[in-house]
Design a protein around this motif. Structure first.
Motif, PDB file in Angstrom:
ATOM      1  N   ILE A   4       0.992  -1.137   0.442  1.00 48.81           N
ATOM      2  CA  ILE A   4       0.007  -0.078   0.261  1.00 48.81           C
ATOM      3  C   ILE A   4       0.737   1.547  -0.242  1.00 48.81           C
ATOM      4  CG2 ILE A   4      -1.781   1.159   1.397  1.00 48.81           C
ATOM      5  CD1 ILE A   4      -3.053  -1.645   0.281  1.00 48.81           C
ATOM      6  N   SER A   5       0.591   1.745  -0.734  1.00 49.06           N
ATOM      7  CA  SER A   5       1.358   3.409  -0.787  1.00 49.06           C
ATOM      8  C   SER A   5       0.879   4.740  -0.248  1.00 49.06           C
ATOM      9  CB  SER A   5       1.199   3.924  -2.016  1.00 49.06           C
ATOM     10  OG  SER A   5       1.558   3.057  -3.377  1.00 49.06           O
ATOM     11  N   ARG A   6       1.471   4.942   1.453  1.00 49.23           N
ATOM     12  CA  ARG A   6       1.143   5.670   2.549  1.00 49.23           C
ATOM     13  C   ARG A   6       0.951   7.022   1.382  1.00 49.23           C
ATOM     14  NH1 ARG A   6       2.669   9.805   3.770  1.00 49.23           N
ATOM     15  NH2 ARG A   6       4.246   9.685   2.486  1.00 49.23           N
ATOM     16  N   GLY A   7      -0.434   6.657   1.577  1.00 53.65           N
ATOM     17  CA  GLY A   7      -1.131   8.745   0.833  1.00 53.65           C
ATOM     18  C   GLY A   7      -1.879   8.627  -0.304  1.00 53.65           C
ATOM     19  N   PHE A   8      -1.403   7.417  -0.708  1.00 51.71           N
ATOM     20  CA  PHE A   8      -2.144   7.592  -2.200  1.00 51.71           C
ATOM     21  C   PHE A   8      -3.413   7.463  -2.535  1.00 51.71           C
ATOM     22  CE2 PHE A   8      -2.021   7.715  -6.931  1.00 51.71           C
ATOM     23  CZ  PHE A   8      -2.750   6.262  -7.377  1.00 51.71           C
ATOM     24  N   LYS A   9      -3.978   8.231  -2.944  1.00 60.67           N
ATOM     25  CA  LYS A   9      -5.566   7.999  -3.070  1.00 60.67           C
ATOM     26  C   LYS A   9      -6.047   7.886  -4.423  1.00 60.67           C
ATOM     27  CE  LYS A   9      -7.077  10.303   0.303  1.00 60.67           C
ATOM     28  NZ  LYS A   9      -5.487  10.431   1.294  1.00 60.67           N
ATOM     29  N   GLY A  10      -4.533   8.270  -5.440  1.00 60.59           N
ATOM     30  CA  GLY A  10      -5.888   8.085  -6.929  1.00 60.59           C
ATOM     31  C   GLY A  10      -7.038   8.494  -7.510  1.00 60.59           C
TER      32      GLY A  10
ATOM     33  N   LEU B  50       1.853   1.831  -8.085  1.00 63.25           N
ATOM     34  CA  LEU B  50       0.577   2.720  -6.661  1.00 63.25           C
ATOM     35  C   LEU B  50       0.473   1.307  -6.265  1.00 63.25           C
ATOM     36  CD1 LEU B  50       1.519   6.106  -7.115  1.00 63.25           C
ATOM     37  CD2 LEU B  50       2.910   4.406  -6.153  1.00 63.25           C
ATOM     38  N   THR B  51      -0.075   1.542  -5.003  1.00 65.31           N
ATOM     39  CA  THR B  51      -1.777   1.223  -4.205  1.00 65.31           C
ATOM     40  C   THR B  51      -2.363   1.751  -3.256  1.00 65.31           C
ATOM     41  OG1 THR B  51      -1.225  -1.402  -4.933  1.00 65.31           O
ATOM     42  CG2 THR B  51      -3.118  -1.259  -3.461  1.00 65.31           C
ATOM     43  N   ALA B  52      -3.691   2.106  -3.869  1.00 69.35           N
ATOM     44  CA  ALA B  52      -4.320   3.119  -2.726  1.00 69.35           C
ATOM     45  C   ALA B  52      -5.026   2.232  -1.897  1.00 69.35           C
ATOM     46  CB  ALA B  52      -5.235   3.835  -3.184  1.00 69.35           C
ATOM     47  N   TYR B  56      -7.026   0.577  -5.384  1.00 67.28           N
ATOM     48  CA  TYR B  56      -7.423   1.189  -6.803  1.00 67.28           C
ATOM     49  C   TYR B  56      -5.761   0.616  -7.044  1.00 67.28           C
ATOM     50  CZ  TYR B  56      -6.774   4.654  -9.787  1.00 67.28           C
ATOM     51  OH  TYR B  56      -6.824   5.223 -11.703  1.00 67.28           O
ATOM     52  N   GLU B  84      -2.772  12.243 -12.460  1.00 71.68           N
ATOM     53  CA  GLU B  84      -2.780  11.746 -11.061  1.00 71.68           C
ATOM     54  C   GLU B  84      -1.588  11.164  -9.719  1.00 71.68           C
ATOM     55  OE1 GLU B  84      -5.614   7.625 -11.078  1.00 71.68           O
ATOM     56  OE2 GLU B  84      -4.143   7.297 -12.161  1.00 71.68           O
ATOM     57  N   TYR B  88       2.194  12.551  -6.854  1.00 69.99           N
ATOM     58  CA  TYR B  88       2.420  11.982  -5.240  1.00 69.99           C
ATOM     59  C   TYR B  88       3.503  11.312  -5.387  1.00 69.99           C
ATOM     60  CZ  TYR B  88       2.489   7.665  -2.606  1.00 69.99           C
ATOM     61  OH  TYR B  88       3.113   7.090  -1.570  1.00 69.99           O
ATOM     62  N   GLU B  92       4.701  14.083  -2.511  1.00 71.77           N
ATOM     63  CA  GLU B  92       3.853  13.439  -0.841  1.00 71.77           C
ATOM     64  C   GLU B  92       5.400  12.549  -1.142  1.00 71.77           C
ATOM     65  OE1 GLU B  92       0.695  13.889   0.559  1.00 71.77           O
ATOM     66  OE2 GLU B  92       1.498  12.376   1.591  1.00 71.77           O
ATOM     67  N   ASP B  97       9.216   6.085   2.356  1.00 67.82           N
ATOM     68  CA  ASP B  97       7.960   5.038   2.036  1.00 67.82           C
ATOM     69  C   ASP B  97       8.144   4.014   0.828  1.00 67.82           C
ATOM     70  OD1 ASP B  97       6.416   8.151   1.533  1.00 67.82           O
ATOM     71  OD2 ASP B  97       6.105   6.858   3.036  1.00 67.82           O
ATOM     72  N   GLN B  98       7.905   2.715   0.901  1.00 71.43           N
ATOM     73  CA  GLN B  98       7.940   1.804   0.180  1.00 71.43           C
ATOM     74  C   GLN B  98       6.964   2.305  -1.214  1.00 71.43           C
ATOM     75  OE1 GLN B  98       7.481  -1.749   1.911  1.00 71.43           O
ATOM     76  NE2 GLN B  98      10.054  -2.183   2.030  1.00 71.43           N
ATOM     77  N   ILE B  99       7.762   1.958  -2.119  1.00 75.28           N
ATOM     78  CA  ILE B  99       6.543   1.698  -4.037  1.00 75.28           C
ATOM     79  C   ILE B  99       7.313   0.558  -4.056  1.00 75.28           C
ATOM     80  CG2 ILE B  99       6.406   4.017  -4.007  1.00 75.28           C
ATOM     81  CD1 ILE B  99       8.234   4.023  -6.007  1.00 75.28           C
TER      82      ILE B  99
END
Lengths: 201, 249
Positions: A4-10, B50-52, B56, B84, B88, B92, B97-99
């Motif tokens: 999960i990408s912290r803070g990513f909303k899309g 990226l995963t919300a 998503y 989009e 980020y 952000e 952080d990890q991606i």
């Protein structure tokens, strides 16, 4: 399990009709150009399209002869391996079924060549029965050179690198042969719904 | 021309952000530590996922900016206003952080010293990213002469500008010309207009030298430059292009 990408909303989840957007794609209103080299400029009086069977029989069309073939409207979604998808694109062109109508073949594969040396490969079953065209108009206008004009192959159910721009030769073959991007590690088949971007996917 | 087929599956790998570098007001480099990274060649890119929290997912591709071996991957991301993903990554993301990423992707728009030279690099805006990986490798290898022509709106919007100046100063085999298209500093000695045929004639290796040429930037820029190179007699097979966007952010 994906991280999960912290803070990513899309942001685009509401915009994209999910059943029309393959996994990993986003919808664009632009029409990006992604070619590996300079755009070849092909004069219409030099243009020709050849179809060669696995036994070496060739049919050829000049530009004028091509325009005399039955042309149909095409409305399709297109998907590029670089992640963009474009919905409801409008083209006109000649169905591959039309080109194959006078031809005897038991070949399993189609090898495609472009004026600049680009190649790609597909199973023949993926370009018949209404699945593929040679398209020469986009949005009612002559297809722009940077988008593959005078004419390109259009196979919308596969990633767009299979829709060879500046198409000049279609070769029916009993054997599959990896084309340009396929040789550089892209998937041999390229189904966007299975996210077959790269070899092994 | 080396053709390296990817073997097996490119798996998604977990990478951790170790450093963020503001290159300009709208461009940030992200240094990622990626255990299991198989290595890459300049010109290749990486897919980011990226995963919300609601599951998503969004994916984008970014050119790799670094050339070193090891498990470090550096991408340089330009903020796209209504994008989009880029807001980020540029705004952000913090160290720690990890991606997820996978790659390297691409085998055609690639340069390594064994391909020889002379090397001609022509960059428009953030098209400089993959070419910078080539500059960095050529600078450590020091065998192949390089000419870089880079176009940017202004000096402050030119990414890697301090490093470019330093490298050009240190290495006689690296020559850089700058075209600043909108504003220029006072006493500016470089070009003050968009890349055109006359500029290429002055700046680039002539066609007779049979350079290996890589052009990268927005597609309009690349189209124009590629056509001008062909008009100057360059072999289209020796001109490799990578085009950005519009990328959707």
């Amino acid at each position: 399990m994906a991280i999960i990408s912290r803070g990513f909303k899309g942001r685009r989840q509401q915009d994209s009709p999910l059943d029309r957007v393959p996994p990993g794609q986003y919808v664009t209103n632009d029409f990006p150009v992604l070619s590996a080299g300079p755009t070849p400029l092909v004069a219409l009086d030099k243009w020709n399209l050849t179809l060669t069977t696995e036994t070496g029989q060739t049919t050829a069309w000049t530009w004028d002869e091509f325009l005399e073939l039955p042309i149909e409207p095409i409305n399709v979604d297109i998907h590029c391996v670089t992640k963009w998808s474009k919905l409801d694109t409008n083209w006109e062109g000649v169905s591959i079924d039309t080109l194959l109508a006078g031809v005897q073949t038991s070949a399993g594969f189609l090898l495609v060549e472009s004026f600049d040396g680009y190649t790609t490969n597909l199973p023949l079953a993926d370009v018949t029965h209404g699945k593929a065209w040679i398209a020469h108009l986009y949005d009612g206008e002559p297809l722009r050179a940077d988008h593959g004009g005078p004419a390109r192959l259009l196979v919308p159910h596969l990633y767009l690198w299979k829709s060879a721009k500046w198409v000049t030769a279609l070769k029916l073959s009993n054997e599959d042969r990896a084309g340009f991007w396929e040789g550089y590690g892209y998937h041999n088949y390229g189904d966007p719904w299975k996210e077959q971007r790269y070899a092994g996917d | 021309m080396e053709r390296t087929a990817v073997r097996g599956r490119l798996n998604w790998l977990a990478a951790e952000v170790v450093e963020l570098i503001d290159e300009t007001e709208t461009v940030r480099s992200i240094v990622l530590d990626c255990p299991g990274w198989p290595g890459h060649r300049p010109g290749q890119h990486v897919d980011i996922r990226l995963t919300a929290e609601n599951g998503y997912q969004a994916q984008r591709s970014y050119s790799i900016a670094n050339s070193e071996r090891g498990q470090q991957v550096v991408i340089t991301v330009e903020l796209v206003d209504d994008g989009e993903v880029s807001p980020y990554l540029v705004g952000e993301l913090v160290a720690g952080d990890q991606i997820e990423l996978r790659g390297p992707i691409g085998g055609y728009f690639v340069w390594t010293p064994d391909l020889g030279g002379p090397l001609q690099l022509i960059a428009g805006g953030s098209g400089l990213v993959p070419l910078m990986a080539m500059v960095r490798l050529a600078s450590s290898d020091r065998q192949v002469p390089v000419r870089l022509l880079v176009s940017a709106r202004s000096w402050d919007s030119l990414i890697y500008r301090e490093e470019l100046v330093r490298l050009a100063g240190e290495m006689p085999m690296l020559h850089i010309d700058y075209a600043l298209t909108r504003t220029q500093p006072s006493n500016w000695q470089g070009y003050s207009r968009r890349v055109d045929k006359a500029m290429l004639e002055e700046s680039a290796w002539p066609a007779a030298d049979r350079p290996k040429t890589y052009v990268c930037g927005p597609t309009g820029f690349v189209e124009t430059v590629a056509m001008q190179l062909l008009a100057l007699g360059h072999d289209p097979k020796q001109v490799k292009t990578e085009r950005f966007g519009p990328s959707g952010g």
